[in-house]
Design a protein around this motif. Structure first.
Motif, PDB file in Angstrom:
ATOM      1  N   TYR A  70       1.932  -3.983  -4.508  1.00 44.53           N
ATOM      2  CA  TYR A  70       0.603  -3.943  -4.001  1.00 44.53           C
ATOM      3  C   TYR A  70       0.985  -3.044  -3.360  1.00 44.53           C
ATOM      4  CZ  TYR A  70       0.019  -9.572  -3.765  1.00 44.53           C
ATOM      5  OH  TYR A  70      -0.019 -10.217  -4.974  1.00 44.53           O
ATOM      6  N   CYS A  71       1.974  -1.574  -4.348  1.00 47.69           N
ATOM      7  CA  CYS A  71       2.088  -0.748  -3.906  1.00 47.69           C
ATOM      8  C   CYS A  71       1.533  -0.094  -5.022  1.00 47.69           C
ATOM      9  CB  CYS A  71       3.588  -0.358  -3.682  1.00 47.69           C
ATOM     10  SG  CYS A  71       4.584  -0.704  -2.416  1.00 47.69           S
ATOM     11  N   TYR A  72       1.285   1.706  -4.642  1.00 48.77           N
ATOM     12  CA  TYR A  72       1.035   2.454  -6.047  1.00 48.77           C
ATOM     13  C   TYR A  72       2.261   3.037  -6.352  1.00 48.77           C
ATOM     14  CZ  TYR A  72      -1.625   5.616  -9.040  1.00 48.77           C
ATOM     15  OH  TYR A  72      -2.333   6.601  -9.420  1.00 48.77           O
ATOM     16  N   HIS A  73       2.793   3.467  -7.891  1.00 46.57           N
ATOM     17  CA  HIS A  73       3.652   4.257  -8.682  1.00 46.57           C
ATOM     18  C   HIS A  73       3.097   4.823  -9.569  1.00 46.57           C
ATOM     19  CE1 HIS A  73       6.076   0.827  -6.874  1.00 46.57           C
ATOM     20  NE2 HIS A  73       5.076  -0.074  -7.364  1.00 46.57           N
ATOM     21  N   ILE A  74       3.442   5.866  -9.289  1.00 45.63           N
ATOM     22  CA  ILE A  74       3.534   7.527  -9.733  1.00 45.63           C
ATOM     23  C   ILE A  74       4.811   7.966 -10.278  1.00 45.63           C
ATOM     24  CG2 ILE A  74       2.417   9.848  -9.605  1.00 45.63           C
ATOM     25  CD1 ILE A  74       1.134   9.178  -7.314  1.00 45.63           C
ATOM     26  N   ALA A 101       6.855  -1.181 -10.409  1.00 48.25           N
ATOM     27  CA  ALA A 101       5.555  -1.890 -10.516  1.00 48.25           C
ATOM     28  C   ALA A 101       5.490  -3.408 -10.758  1.00 48.25           C
ATOM     29  CB  ALA A 101       4.815  -1.401 -11.590  1.00 48.25           C
ATOM     30  N   ILE A 136       2.554   4.284  -1.445  1.00 48.93           N
ATOM     31  CA  ILE A 136       2.782   5.521  -2.458  1.00 48.93           C
ATOM     32  C   ILE A 136       4.108   5.441  -3.091  1.00 48.93           C
ATOM     33  CG2 ILE A 136       1.900   7.458  -3.317  1.00 48.93           C
ATOM     34  CD1 ILE A 136      -0.166   7.600  -1.722  1.00 48.93           C
ATOM     35  N   THR A 185       0.789  -1.379  -0.315  1.00 54.00           N
ATOM     36  CA  THR A 185       0.070   0.050   0.208  1.00 54.00           C
ATOM     37  C   THR A 185       0.636   1.345  -0.417  1.00 54.00           C
ATOM     38  OG1 THR A 185      -0.559  -0.341   2.022  1.00 54.00           O
ATOM     39  CG2 THR A 185      -2.470  -0.924   1.313  1.00 54.00           C
ATOM     40  N   PRO A 243       0.084  -1.275 -11.409  1.00 57.37           N
ATOM     41  CA  PRO A 243      -0.395  -0.039 -10.635  1.00 57.37           C
ATOM     42  C   PRO A 243       0.580   0.832 -11.046  1.00 57.37           C
ATOM     43  CG  PRO A 243       1.124  -1.748  -9.316  1.00 57.37           C
ATOM     44  CD  PRO A 243       0.393  -1.925 -10.859  1.00 57.37           C
ATOM     45  N   LEU A 244       0.671   1.550 -11.805  1.00 54.82           N
ATOM     46  CA  LEU A 244       1.702   2.857 -12.253  1.00 54.82           C
ATOM     47  C   LEU A 244       0.779   4.218 -13.569  1.00 54.82           C
ATOM     48  CD1 LEU A 244       4.226   4.529 -12.790  1.00 54.82           C
ATOM     49  CD2 LEU A 244       4.784   2.206 -14.084  1.00 54.82           C
ATOM     50  N   ASP A 245       1.031   5.075 -12.809  1.00 56.10           N
ATOM     51  CA  ASP A 245       0.042   6.241 -13.269  1.00 56.10           C
ATOM     52  C   ASP A 245       2.080   7.012 -14.237  1.00 56.10           C
ATOM     53  OD1 ASP A 245      -2.164   6.697 -13.583  1.00 56.10           O
ATOM     54  OD2 ASP A 245      -2.336   6.595 -11.977  1.00 56.10           O
TER      55      ASP A 245
END
Length: 502
Positions: free
Chosen positions: A350-354, A345, A329, A327, A388-390
């Motif tokens: 299970y992490c969110y990557h920006i 990612a 970020i 979880t 999980p990547l933007d």
């Protein structure tokens, strides 16, 4: 992971798997210089094997059953792999050049080639299976990149000069020092070593030298071809470092290669070879090996390269340093082509990557690399949910993120060479550190930052010492440049607000 391992074992085939179960191998791996311990920890965690870190920086050695080769190839921290034929920790070289080279020639007949060549055969069958699967999946050739003879640094490492330039394992590709032997006959390129710290010792350019090929047309002796009539083609790659050798790497590769050819009756071929024999000489340490990778594993994620694309293996080491938790970020505010967030990612889903960058071209390349990763995942699993990547274009000094909303910042800061300038860094670095401090969670936030502009970074860090504390420094070699990876921990102090609306 268990399913993936089972699939990998199946790729070797039943006969190969049975043979592999009875066969152990000492594997050598080249890793990003400075992250040897990280690689050793990954090997222990994923393979259950203890590693020995070489005195020759950028290499580790570990023993595994040959049936574990598929899992070995899935390690995230290693660049190139080879099976060790034999290692000499205190090899005594003769002072006379002719005598020293004659000893290397004579060594070929005494080496225990049989088991390492069996490991090479098992590894070769695995590669063939992979190639067939990729063709069936209609994977785009672009996803593999345009390959030279080996791993790519000119696209897949920081500050290289060309998207397709192959200089991954050339420690003097950038600014060679005076003590190095830079002769480079026969169109020699470099492969299967690592960038090395250049101390005061003399260090040879690693060279791939074609051995004498006049008599290389006879049939093989069957040792490497399991009785097949096909004549194997080979080359010898020598990597020499040290100032007490009477010979060059070219001369060692030439004479050692000639003896290999005479012993096996293989045919020498520098470009279209089946077997690559490695001769690594570091002072009095000599390691003979057989390459198990044709291209560096750090190329795995990137298909669209920029002028400062980071190697995926170095990105993995940086991410692992900050110990991501589920979880979390994770933000890369200067993502370039996206090597760090894409690696994150893939390994920490299970992490969110920006990912973000101020350059529209960099953002476009990162988006293309993310698309390539998505296609690859779809080929592996039709039910793949994505990553999980933007990615977004933004101003590093004015990020559109809420204060205290980010757990981890991991980024490759501009060195001031190919991107920006050293002069601009004096203003950019403190502004970046302030903004990173604002978005990071007080008390628990952390940052892992790579830079070669160490003086500027130290000065900037002293200016923001109330919000960042340096916890660890890892010295690394990036494309021949001496750089540092800093692990910073966020203090409880409140950071300045750059926008009132946050």
């Amino acid at each position: 992971m268990a399913e993936a391992e089972a699939a990998g074992d199946a790729a070797l085939g039943p006969a190969a798997a049975r043979e592999g179960a009875e066969l152990a191998a000492v594997i050598g791996a080249t890793v990003p210089t400075g992250f040897e311990q990280t690689a050793a920890e990954e090997v222990q965690e994923k393979l259950g094997s203890a590693s020995r870190i070489s005195r020759d920086r950028g290499k580790i050695y570990f023993e595994v059953p040959a049936r574990s080769l598929p899992q070995v190839h899935r390690l995230r921290s290693v660049d190139n792999l080879f099976v060790v034929v034999q290692e000499f920790k205190d090899y005594q070289f003769k002072e006379n050049k002719e005598d020293a080279l004659k000893d290397l020639e004579d060594l070929v007949k005494k080496l225990p080639w049989t088991d390492p060549l069996k490991v090479w055969e098992l590894n070769n069958s695995l590669k063939k299976k992979k190639t067939k699967r990729k063709k069936h999946n209609l994977q785009s050739p672009a996803s593999r990149g345009k390959l030279g003879d080996g791993g790519e640094e000119g696209g897949a490492d920081q500050h290289s000069t060309s998207d397709q330039e192959d200089c991954a394992q050339n420690p003097v590709a950038v600014e060679p020092t005076g003590g190095q032997d830079t002769e480079n006959p026969q169109g020699v390129t470099s492969r299967n070593g690592v960038e090395e710290e250049e101390d005061n010792e003399q260090s040879d350019v690693k060279s791939e030298v074609q051995a004498n090929s006049e008599s290389g047309t006879k049939a093989g002796d069957g040792q490497a071809g399991e009785g097949e009539a096909k004549v194997l083609r080979f080359r010898v790659t020598c990597n020499r470092a040290g100032d007490k050798h009477s010979f060059t790497s070219n001369e060692a590769a030439r004479d050692f290669g000639g003896a290999v050819q005479e012993h096996f009756q293989w045919k020498a071929d520098m470009t279209n070879f089946d077997v690559e024999v490695l001769l690594n000489i570091h002072n009095n340490e000599v390691v003979v090996g057989i390459a198990l990778t044709e291209e560096s594993l750090h190329r795995r994620n990137i298909t669209h390269f920029g002028p400062t694309t980071l190697r995926s293996t170095l990105a993995y080491g940086m991410l692992r340093l900050c110990d991501p938790q589920p979880t979390d970020i994770i933000v890369d505010p200067m993502c370039g082509t996206g090597a760090i967030p894409i690696e994150g990612a893939a390994e920490w889903p299970y992490c969110y990557h920006i990912a973000g960058d101020n350059s529209p071209q960099a953002v476009k390349r990162a988006a293309n690399n993310i698309s390539s990763l998505l296609r690859k995942n779809e080929n592996k699993d039709s039910a793949a949910p994505g990553v999980p990547l933007d990615v977004i274009q933004w101003d590093i000094c004015n990020l559109p993120l809420r204060t205290g909303s980010v757990d981890i910042v991991v980024t490759d800061m501009p060195f001031g060479k190919r991107i920006g300038s050293k002069k601009k860094n004096w203003d950019l670095y403190p502004a970046c550190l302030m903004e990173m401090g604002r978005i990071c969670t007080p008390g628990t936030g952390r940052a892992v930052l790579l830079t070669q502009d160490k003086k500027c970074f130290a000065k900037a860090l002293s200016r923001v010492g109330h919000i960042w504390r340096r916890a660890q420094t890892v010295w690394v070699n990036v494309g021949g440049l001496h750089a540092a990876v800093y692990l910073l921990r966020r203090t409880w102090e409140r950071a300045e607000e750059t926008r009132s609306c946050w």
